[in-house]
Write a protein that holds these residues in place. Structure first.
Motif, mmCIF file in Angstrom:
data_model
loop_
_atom_site.group_PDB
_atom_site.id
_atom_site.type_symbol
_atom_site.label_atom_id
_atom_site.label_comp_id
_atom_site.label_asym_id
_atom_site.label_seq_id
_atom_site.Cartn_x
_atom_site.Cartn_y
_atom_site.Cartn_z
ATOM 1 N N TRP A 1 0.820 -1.210 0.000
ATOM 2 C CA TRP A 1 0.000 0.000 0.000
ATOM 3 C C TRP A 1 0.854 1.260 0.000
ATOM 4 N N GLY A 2 2.140 1.105 -0.357
ATOM 5 C CA GLY A 2 2.963 2.269 -0.648
ATOM 6 C C GLY A 2 4.055 2.609 0.339
ATOM 7 N N ALA A 3 4.110 1.968 1.495
ATOM 8 C CA ALA A 3 5.147 2.300 2.461
ATOM 9 C C ALA A 3 6.527 2.067 1.857
ATOM 10 N N GLN A 4 7.472 2.959 2.147
ATOM 11 C CA GLN A 4 8.840 2.849 1.652
ATOM 12 C C GLN A 4 9.633 1.955 2.602
ATOM 13 N N VAL A 5 10.052 0.813 2.113
ATOM 14 C CA VAL A 5 10.682 -0.180 2.982
ATOM 15 C C VAL A 5 12.151 -0.358 2.629
ATOM 16 N N ILE A 6 12.995 -0.255 3.650
ATOM 17 C CA ILE A 6 14.401 -0.629 3.523
ATOM 18 C C ILE A 6 14.613 -1.891 4.342
ATOM 19 N N LYS A 7 15.011 -2.949 3.689
ATOM 20 C CA LYS A 7 15.291 -4.224 4.356
ATOM 21 C C LYS A 7 16.746 -4.191 4.811
ATOM 22 N N VAL A 8 16.964 -4.190 6.124
ATOM 23 C CA VAL A 8 18.304 -4.147 6.692
ATOM 24 C C VAL A 8 18.751 -5.580 6.948
ATOM 25 N N GLU A 9 19.778 -6.019 6.221
ATOM 26 C CA GLU A 9 20.186 -7.419 6.275
ATOM 27 C C GLU A 9 21.600 -7.587 6.798
ATOM 28 N N ILE A 10 21.882 -8.789 7.249
ATOM 29 C CA ILE A 10 23.234 -9.166 7.642
ATOM 30 C C ILE A 10 24.007 -9.501 6.374
ATOM 31 N N PRO A 11 25.221 -8.980 6.207
ATOM 32 C CA PRO A 11 26.006 -9.310 5.005
ATOM 33 C C PRO A 11 26.149 -10.814 4.818
ATOM 34 N N LYS A 12 25.979 -11.284 3.573
ATOM 35 C CA LYS A 12 26.013 -12.716 3.288
ATOM 36 C C LYS A 12 27.053 -13.017 2.222
ATOM 37 N N ASP A 13 27.648 -14.173 2.338
ATOM 38 C CA ASP A 13 28.564 -14.667 1.312
ATOM 39 C C ASP A 13 27.753 -15.414 0.259
#
Length: 394
Positions: free
Chosen positions: A30-42
């Motif tokens: 419904w339009g929310a601006q989402v930043i997915k904060v992730e753990i760095p992965k190999d």
């Protein structure tokens, strides 16, 4: 996207697995601006799980930044993102956020308007707070598996991760309530729920049977536990499911089946009588229904105002003309898989529209883009990457 109802809100998504992402999906569609904060992965092995169908369906409409939160510079980047965020969602074990220094009390000093949502298996406090919580474990603990399946067959799980999905939907509801409340108070607040709490809430009528009547619900198979007849029946060429539990519906059903004697039988005269004699009644109905094909009964019963439908496979569900009419899927262009269809939202509004506008991101796909938006220069970003403060796959 600017005209969507939630486009003014920014969300930091630190949730994992399914329940948290389900909550976020309700907001991002419904339009929310989402930043997915992730753990760095190999990802050097080439197996990118983000391309899989399940991941694409649940993680769409997000941008990804991969940050090492154990690094002081990485932690500072997250806190910069918190400054302008409206919602922060996490699903770590309860103590992890405190060890990382990203708990609610810490982050609200940076942004008093922040709505901070925690999701766990069993709750933030209590004797089970540190247990790992997964959907099937919760289905068992919350009583769902004891009431699912055929009588006497032993515990049966639901065919979908119902604890994850329902808890995610409930959390999204809580976030929207908090956003509405913030309009009057100007303050953010802390929200928490758990898979255990969400699944127990979803027991609904079965919980009420125990809490109010003292009755421990048994397995009832494909038949409704309290309203009879409501369930699944064999036909000449397959199965149908029907519901005719009110007096009027039951009388209509008996008339269509040319067995009006059943409606007047002392064994089936009232809903209570039908419940007491449910197995006998269901057997009598099934004997009649097996005389004609499913489509015949579906058409005839629906014409009489009795709810009746087929037992579809998933492919048959999406081929159904009513399902197609409701437009419950959305197509999005994936950079490696091409055009893919995902499940859309089941809600329509007269002025507002949900939208799937981007596929699920790879881990760190927008790291450089997001750091640029925070004001970091190219050489600073490259330094972060080289020092493993952040990870970028682009």
């Amino acid at each position: 996207m600017s005209t969507q109802p939630l486009s003014a809100y920014k969300i930091l998504d630190l949730s994992r697995v399914r329940a948290g992402p389900t909550a976020v999906r309700q907001l991002s569609d419904w339009g929310a601006q989402v930043i997915k904060v992730e753990i760095p992965k190999d990802q050097s092995d080439g197996d990118d799980a983000t391309d899989r169908s399940d991941y694409q369906n649940i993680q769409r409409n997000k941008r990804s930044i991969a940050i090492n939160l154990k690094d002081k510079d990485g932690l500072q980047i997250l806190k910069q993102l918190v400054e302008t965020a409206d919602v922060f969602i996490e699903s770590f074990r309860p103590d992890v956020k405190f060890r990382l220094g990203i708990d609610y009390e810490t982050l609200k000093q940076i942004n008093p308007r922040l709505i901070y949502a925690s999701l766990s298996g069993f709750g933030q406090t209590g004797p089970y707070k540190n247990r790992p919580g997964y959907d099937q474990v919760i289905q068992g603990m919350a009583g769902l598996m004891s009431i699912t399946g055929l009588p006497g067959q032993g515990p049966v799980r639901a065919g979908i991760p119902i604890a994850d999905l329902s808890t995610g939907l409930l959390l999204a509801n809580g976030i929207l309530i908090a956003l509405l409340e913030r309009h009057s108070s100007g303050q953010g607040q802390y929200i928490e729920t758990s898979l255990l709490a969400g699944q127990i809430f979803m027991l609904d009528l079965q919980a009420a049977r125990y809490l109010i009547d003292g009755e421990v619900p048994p397995q009832a198979g494909n038949h409704h536990p309290t309203t009879i007849p409501t369930g699944t029946f064999h036909t000449l060429d397959g199965h149908i499911t029907l519901a005719a539990s009110t007096q009027l519906e039951f009388q209509r059903l008996c008339k269509i089946l040319d067995r009006e004697d059943l409606a007047s039988s002392s064994d089936y005269l009232t809903p209570k009588k039908r419940s007491l004699n449910r197995e006998k009644l269901n057997n009598e109905l099934e004997t009649i229904l097996m005389g004609k094909p499913s489509q015949y009964w579906i058409e005839e019963l629906n014409k009489a105002g009795i709810a009746c439908g087929p037992i579809n496979r998933v492919d048959e569900t999406f081929a159904d003309p009513q399902v197609k009419h409701l437009q419950l899927t959305a197509r999005v262009e994936h950079p490696r898989r091409g055009p893919i269809d995902v499940v859309g939202q089941p809600i329509t509004m007269s002025r507002s529209q949900w939208l799937v506008h981007r596929p699920a991101p790879r881990c760190g796909e927008q790291t450089r883009e997001i750091l640029n938006e925070l004001g970091y220069k190219t050489d600073e970003i490259e330094d972060f990457i080289n020092r493993h403060v952040v990870y970028s796959c682009s």
